[in-house]
Design a protein around this motif. Sequence first.
Motif, PDB file in Angstrom:
ATOM      1  N   GLU A  38       0.850  -1.173   0.096  1.00 48.10           N
ATOM      2  CA  GLU A  38       0.093  -0.247  -0.141  1.00 48.10           C
ATOM      3  C   GLU A  38       0.781   1.339   0.094  1.00 48.10           C
ATOM      4  OE1 GLU A  38      -3.183   0.329  -0.570  1.00 48.10           O
ATOM      5  OE2 GLU A  38      -3.777  -1.950  -0.623  1.00 48.10           O
ATOM      6  N   ILE A  39       2.072   1.180   0.753  1.00 43.74           N
ATOM      7  CA  ILE A  39       2.886   2.457   0.684  1.00 43.74           C
ATOM      8  C   ILE A  39       3.510   2.647  -0.577  1.00 43.74           C
ATOM      9  CG2 ILE A  39       5.215   3.206   1.754  1.00 43.74           C
ATOM     10  CD1 ILE A  39       4.138   2.128   4.335  1.00 43.74           C
ATOM     11  N   ASP A  40       3.639   1.520  -1.189  1.00 41.68           N
ATOM     12  CA  ASP A  40       4.172   1.367  -2.734  1.00 41.68           C
ATOM     13  C   ASP A  40       3.343   2.166  -3.558  1.00 41.68           C
ATOM     14  OD1 ASP A  40       6.213   1.100  -4.823  1.00 41.68           O
ATOM     15  OD2 ASP A  40       5.138  -0.811  -5.206  1.00 41.68           O
ATOM     16  N   THR A  41       2.179   1.603  -3.626  1.00 36.13           N
ATOM     17  CA  THR A  41       0.951   2.389  -4.345  1.00 36.13           C
ATOM     18  C   THR A  41       0.832   3.662  -4.113  1.00 36.13           C
ATOM     19  OG1 THR A  41      -0.163  -0.054  -4.137  1.00 36.13           O
ATOM     20  CG2 THR A  41      -1.391   2.087  -4.916  1.00 36.13           C
ATOM     21  N   LEU A  42       0.860   4.215  -2.872  1.00 36.92           N
ATOM     22  CA  LEU A  42       0.769   5.646  -2.554  1.00 36.92           C
ATOM     23  C   LEU A  42       2.102   6.298  -2.963  1.00 36.92           C
ATOM     24  CD1 LEU A  42       0.014   8.062  -0.955  1.00 36.92           C
ATOM     25  CD2 LEU A  42       0.967   6.986   1.177  1.00 36.92           C
ATOM     26  N   ASN A  43       3.209   5.783  -3.016  1.00 35.39           N
ATOM     27  CA  ASN A  43       4.383   6.342  -3.562  1.00 35.39           C
ATOM     28  C   ASN A  43       4.392   6.402  -5.076  1.00 35.39           C
ATOM     29  OD1 ASN A  43       6.912   7.892  -3.750  1.00 35.39           O
ATOM     30  ND2 ASN A  43       7.791   5.946  -2.429  1.00 35.39           N
ATOM     31  N   SER A  44       3.711   5.501  -5.943  1.00 37.34           N
ATOM     32  CA  SER A  44       3.531   5.569  -7.169  1.00 37.34           C
ATOM     33  C   SER A  44       2.602   6.805  -7.533  1.00 37.34           C
ATOM     34  CB  SER A  44       3.309   4.403  -7.737  1.00 37.34           C
ATOM     35  OG  SER A  44       4.209   3.377  -7.581  1.00 37.34           O
ATOM     36  N   GLN A  45       1.650   6.835  -6.985  1.00 35.54           N
ATOM     37  CA  GLN A  45       0.740   7.782  -7.034  1.00 35.54           C
ATOM     38  C   GLN A  45       0.969   9.007  -6.660  1.00 35.54           C
ATOM     39  OE1 GLN A  45      -2.812   7.194  -8.426  1.00 35.54           O
ATOM     40  NE2 GLN A  45      -2.506   9.401  -8.753  1.00 35.54           N
ATOM     41  N   LEU A  46       1.640   9.198  -5.691  1.00 39.18           N
ATOM     42  CA  LEU A  46       2.312  10.569  -5.521  1.00 39.18           C
ATOM     43  C   LEU A  46       3.329  10.994  -6.562  1.00 39.18           C
ATOM     44  CD1 LEU A  46       3.164  13.037  -3.967  1.00 39.18           C
ATOM     45  CD2 LEU A  46       4.587  11.444  -2.250  1.00 39.18           C
ATOM     46  N   GLY A  47       4.052   9.906  -7.216  1.00 41.41           N
ATOM     47  CA  GLY A  47       4.987  10.401  -8.366  1.00 41.41           C
ATOM     48  C   GLY A  47       4.043  10.881  -9.554  1.00 41.41           C
ATOM     49  N   LEU A  48       2.931  10.235  -9.718  1.00 42.07           N
ATOM     50  CA  LEU A  48       2.044  10.927 -10.962  1.00 42.07           C
ATOM     51  C   LEU A  48       1.736  12.434 -10.304  1.00 42.07           C
ATOM     52  CD1 LEU A  48       0.553  10.639 -13.408  1.00 42.07           C
ATOM     53  CD2 LEU A  48      -1.247   9.736 -12.245  1.00 42.07           C
ATOM     54  N   LEU A  49       1.122  12.614  -9.204  1.00 44.17           N
ATOM     55  CA  LEU A  49       0.828  13.982  -8.878  1.00 44.17           C
ATOM     56  C   LEU A  49       2.088  14.857  -8.924  1.00 44.17           C
ATOM     57  CD1 LEU A  49      -1.205  16.039  -7.313  1.00 44.17           C
ATOM     58  CD2 LEU A  49      -0.394  15.156  -5.302  1.00 44.17           C
ATOM     59  N   LEU A  50       3.225  14.385  -8.585  1.00 50.57           N
ATOM     60  CA  LEU A  50       4.221  15.566  -8.809  1.00 50.57           C
ATOM     61  C   LEU A  50       4.560  15.543 -10.080  1.00 50.57           C
ATOM     62  CD1 LEU A  50       6.646  13.866  -5.963  1.00 50.57           C
ATOM     63  CD2 LEU A  50       5.815  16.266  -6.227  1.00 50.57           C
ATOM     64  N   ALA A  51       4.625  14.631 -10.999  1.00 55.42           N
ATOM     65  CA  ALA A  51       4.736  15.081 -12.595  1.00 55.42           C
ATOM     66  C   ALA A  51       3.724  15.746 -13.109  1.00 55.42           C
ATOM     67  CB  ALA A  51       4.729  13.518 -13.209  1.00 55.42           C
ATOM     68  N   GLU A  52       2.329  15.675 -12.935  1.00 55.21           N
ATOM     69  CA  GLU A  52       1.340  16.651 -13.254  1.00 55.21           C
ATOM     70  C   GLU A  52       1.629  18.109 -12.487  1.00 55.21           C
ATOM     71  OE1 GLU A  52      -1.323  16.098 -15.057  1.00 55.21           O
ATOM     72  OE2 GLU A  52      -1.145  13.968 -15.522  1.00 55.21           O
ATOM     73  N   LEU A  53       2.094  18.345 -11.363  1.00 56.09           N
ATOM     74  CA  LEU A  53       2.287  19.460 -10.774  1.00 56.09           C
ATOM     75  C   LEU A  53       3.494  20.060 -11.587  1.00 56.09           C
ATOM     76  CD1 LEU A  53       1.864  18.680  -6.994  1.00 56.09           C
ATOM     77  CD2 LEU A  53       0.775  20.425  -8.290  1.00 56.09           C
ATOM     78  N   GLU A  54       4.479  19.257 -11.930  1.00 55.83           N
ATOM     79  CA  GLU A  54       5.644  19.875 -12.540  1.00 55.83           C
ATOM     80  C   GLU A  54       5.189  20.354 -14.046  1.00 55.83           C
ATOM     81  OE1 GLU A  54       9.232  20.167 -12.147  1.00 55.83           O
ATOM     82  OE2 GLU A  54       9.229  18.935 -10.202  1.00 55.83           O
ATOM     83  N   GLU A  55       4.285  19.752 -14.476  1.00 53.42           N
ATOM     84  CA  GLU A  55       3.885  20.068 -15.990  1.00 53.42           C
ATOM     85  C   GLU A  55       2.973  21.530 -15.656  1.00 53.42           C
ATOM     86  OE1 GLU A  55       2.093  17.069 -18.360  1.00 53.42           O
ATOM     87  OE2 GLU A  55       3.789  15.829 -17.945  1.00 53.42           O
ATOM     88  N   ALA A  56       2.143  21.409 -14.653  1.00 53.70           N
ATOM     89  CA  ALA A  56       0.933  22.640 -14.455  1.00 53.70           C
ATOM     90  C   ALA A  56       1.832  23.898 -13.758  1.00 53.70           C
ATOM     91  CB  ALA A  56       0.137  22.267 -13.418  1.00 53.70           C
ATOM     92  N   GLN A  57       3.033  23.775 -13.267  1.00 54.02           N
ATOM     93  CA  GLN A  57       3.481  25.081 -12.672  1.00 54.02           C
ATOM     94  C   GLN A  57       3.724  26.089 -13.696  1.00 54.02           C
ATOM     95  OE1 GLN A  57       7.023  24.575 -10.300  1.00 54.02           O
ATOM     96  NE2 GLN A  57       8.083  23.282 -11.886  1.00 54.02           N
ATOM     97  N   ALA A  58       4.188  25.722 -14.966  1.00 55.33           N
ATOM     98  CA  ALA A  58       4.286  27.158 -15.882  1.00 55.33           C
ATOM     99  C   ALA A  58       3.145  27.868 -15.947  1.00 55.33           C
ATOM    100  CB  ALA A  58       4.757  26.320 -17.148  1.00 55.33           C
ATOM    101  N   GLN A  59       1.791  26.893 -16.160  1.00 49.50           N
ATOM    102  CA  GLN A  59       0.525  27.862 -15.857  1.00 49.50           C
ATOM    103  C   GLN A  59       0.361  28.584 -14.579  1.00 49.50           C
ATOM    104  OE1 GLN A  59      -2.625  25.642 -17.744  1.00 49.50           O
ATOM    105  NE2 GLN A  59      -4.204  27.426 -17.640  1.00 49.50           N
ATOM    106  N   TRP A  60       0.659  27.807 -13.620  1.00 50.90           N
ATOM    107  CA  TRP A  60       0.183  28.146 -12.155  1.00 50.90           C
ATOM    108  C   TRP A  60       1.491  28.052 -11.342  1.00 50.90           C
ATOM    109  CZ3 TRP A  60      -3.084  24.291 -14.380  1.00 50.90           C
ATOM    110  CH2 TRP A  60      -4.395  25.178 -14.796  1.00 50.90           C
ATOM    111  N   PRO A  61       2.151  29.196 -11.416  1.00 49.42           N
ATOM    112  CA  PRO A  61       3.523  29.097 -10.593  1.00 49.42           C
ATOM    113  C   PRO A  61       3.391  28.960  -9.112  1.00 49.42           C
ATOM    114  CG  PRO A  61       3.448  31.130 -12.416  1.00 49.42           C
ATOM    115  CD  PRO A  61       1.955  30.442 -12.190  1.00 49.42           C
ATOM    116  N   GLY A  62       2.127  29.139  -8.700  1.00 45.46           N
ATOM    117  CA  GLY A  62       1.950  28.826  -6.963  1.00 45.46           C
ATOM    118  C   GLY A  62       2.041  27.508  -6.672  1.00 45.46           C
TER     119      GLY A  62
END
Length: 192
Positions: A38-62
């Motif tokens: 379950e911790i591994d699943t959470l870590n993988s999902q967090l990786g996806l969230l971080l990847a999406e945040l990286e892509e989105a920060q150009a549009q939303w620097p906050g």
Amino acid sequence: MGNRLSKIYTRTGDSGETGLADGRRVPKDHPRVEAMGEIDTLNSQLGLLLAELEEAQAQWPGLAELIEVLQPCQHRLFDLGGELAMPEYQALNEAEVTRLEAAIDRWNKELGPLKDFIMPGGSRLIALAHLCRSLARTSERRCQQLNASEPLRPVGLAYLNRLSDLFFVAARLIARRQGRAEILWQAAPVPV
């Protein structure tokens, strides 16, 4: 940790058991393995969230602040998995719990009090943060289940509990910084 994988498959798990780092063989559905999974699943999902945040920060620097706070969480989750795989290994400390609490408090000041229940959605990023929140709760439940039979260090349990709170507040902060309205729960209509 000196061991490195040189071969990915070993065939030793084909019979439904897996090896822990201390040499023990346990069933793949053992509570310790369930918690690690379950911790591994959470870590993988967090990786996806971080990847999406990286892509989105150009549009939303906050959103950059969220990345700064959440990125170390991937490493701490890996540490926690290591503690579960090697019960003598201790990596997490109270400072990590305090770090999460400080971020929660800082973000909550910006958000103000919560007046209604919030639904997971509004944007892909908000939904991903809520998915991480629910997976953190599942990880915490699996660790508590293991803790009932094989006591775990309290700091790991506290970390998971605080991490789910962090993801909830992060979802709200993402909504605010993206300029999205939070989706509020609507009670079912009362039958007439």
